[in-house]
Design a protein around this motif. Structure first.
Motif, mmCIF file in Angstrom:
data_model
loop_
_atom_site.group_PDB
_atom_site.id
_atom_site.type_symbol
_atom_site.label_atom_id
_atom_site.label_comp_id
_atom_site.label_asym_id
_atom_site.label_seq_id
_atom_site.Cartn_x
_atom_site.Cartn_y
_atom_site.Cartn_z
ATOM 1 N N ARG A 41 4.245 2.677 -4.477
ATOM 2 C CA ARG A 41 4.056 1.961 -5.018
ATOM 3 C C ARG A 41 5.159 1.042 -4.946
ATOM 4 N N ASN A 42 6.251 2.016 -4.527
ATOM 5 C CA ASN A 42 7.496 1.251 -3.401
ATOM 6 C C ASN A 42 7.077 0.536 -2.207
ATOM 7 N N ASP A 81 5.953 -2.189 -10.201
ATOM 8 C CA ASP A 81 7.433 -2.264 -9.299
ATOM 9 C C ASP A 81 7.302 -3.000 -8.616
#
Length: 292
Positions: A41-42, A81
């Motif tokens: 996600r990051n 995110d």
């Protein structure tokens, strides 16, 4: 944890869904899967920020699957995110009266991503060769010239739709849209368990509809239609990926990993450089602000 290979899930030749497993835990615990997803996600969030600044590509993510395949929760967990202004989710329901006054692809064309943004289609333009194929009477609502009854809807009709969908996607890609198409491959037994959970958990009851059971009886029909749609429309520019969906946490990680694995190959996506004049005066601008 097993390494995820994008090529293992991409449809590059004709497939049979019966031969593709619906379960893959990646040999990991739930905690390991969640930690790995957080990392993906990051990376996706950082890519989307660069893409937004770059302003030349949009990303379209199409997610299809049988009822209870986990589409909603996957979208929530994979994209939470990302900058809220950078991702738009479209949930396509039964076409409205206004939408039915246009061709079947119109509402999907209108929802294609802006440059710099992700668009997620929760159910997609493929409903027009899936639900309508299982229930051809729905086609009559489109008021198409020459289609007066379901007797007018033969194999040639669906072949033409596959061609139209391929052309729609090709046009989008040639104008800067990167397309991913994911089929969440759920087993009939796992769907049974998930439907029972909806009935047994009071806070999940609202998700259940008696229509779910009617559609479940048509499981084999849907699987056949999915298989044919995937085989006719998985192209080099807009490939399908078949994701085992019996384990939700693993399916989320697999999808996220494939997304980043493919997107990182777009080496031209980077933040724009400051023009020479602005860069030459950066220290002056800093001093002005620090001196206030």
């Amino acid at each position: 944890m097993e390494k995820i290979k994008t090529s293992d899930y991409r449809v590059g030749k004709e497939i049979s869904l019966k031969e593709i497993p619906t379960l893959n835990t990646l040999g990991a615990t739930e905690e390991e899967l969640e930690k790995a997803l957080a990392k993906e996600r990051n990376k996706l969030a950082k890519f989307q920020n660069r893409m937004y600044a770059h302003g030349k590509y949009g990303v379209l993510i199409c997610i299809q699957g049988m009822d209870t395949a986990g589409k909603d929760s996957l979208i929530r967990e994979v994209f939470k995110d990302l900058n809220a202004r950078g991702v738009v989710v479209h949930s396509f329901k039964t076409p409205s009266v206004r939408e039915l006054r246009h061709d079947y692809l119109w509402r999907h064309y209108m929802a294609l991503p802006e440059r710099g943004k992700f668009s997620v289609f929760n159910r997609t333009h493929y409903e027009n060769v899936l639900v309508t194929r299982v229930h051809p009477e729905y086609i009559l609502n489109e008021n198409i010239p020459g289609i007066e009854s379901t007797d007018n809807i033969g194999p040639g009709f669906w072949s033409k739709r596959f061609e139209q969908i391929n052309n729609f996607e090709k046009h989008a890609v040639e104008n800067g849209t990167i397309i991913f198409k994911f089929f969440l491959h759920l087993s009939k037994e796992e769907q049974r368990h998930r439907l029972l959970r909806r009935l047994n958990k009071e806070n999940k009851n609202w998700k259940f509809s008696p229509g779910d059971l009617k559609e479940r009886k048509l499981w084999d029909n849907y699987q056949k239609c999915y298989e044919e749609a995937i085989n006719h429309t998985s192209t080099a520019h807009a490939p399908w990926y078949v994701i085992p969906a019996d384990n939700k946490k693993a399916s989320r990680l697999i999808l996220a990993d494939i997304l980043y694995d493919e997107l990182k190959e777009y080496k031209d996506v980077r933040e724009p450089e400051l023009n020479h004049e602005t860069r030459a005066h950066l220290e002056d601008y800093k001093k002005q602000l620090e001196g206030e």
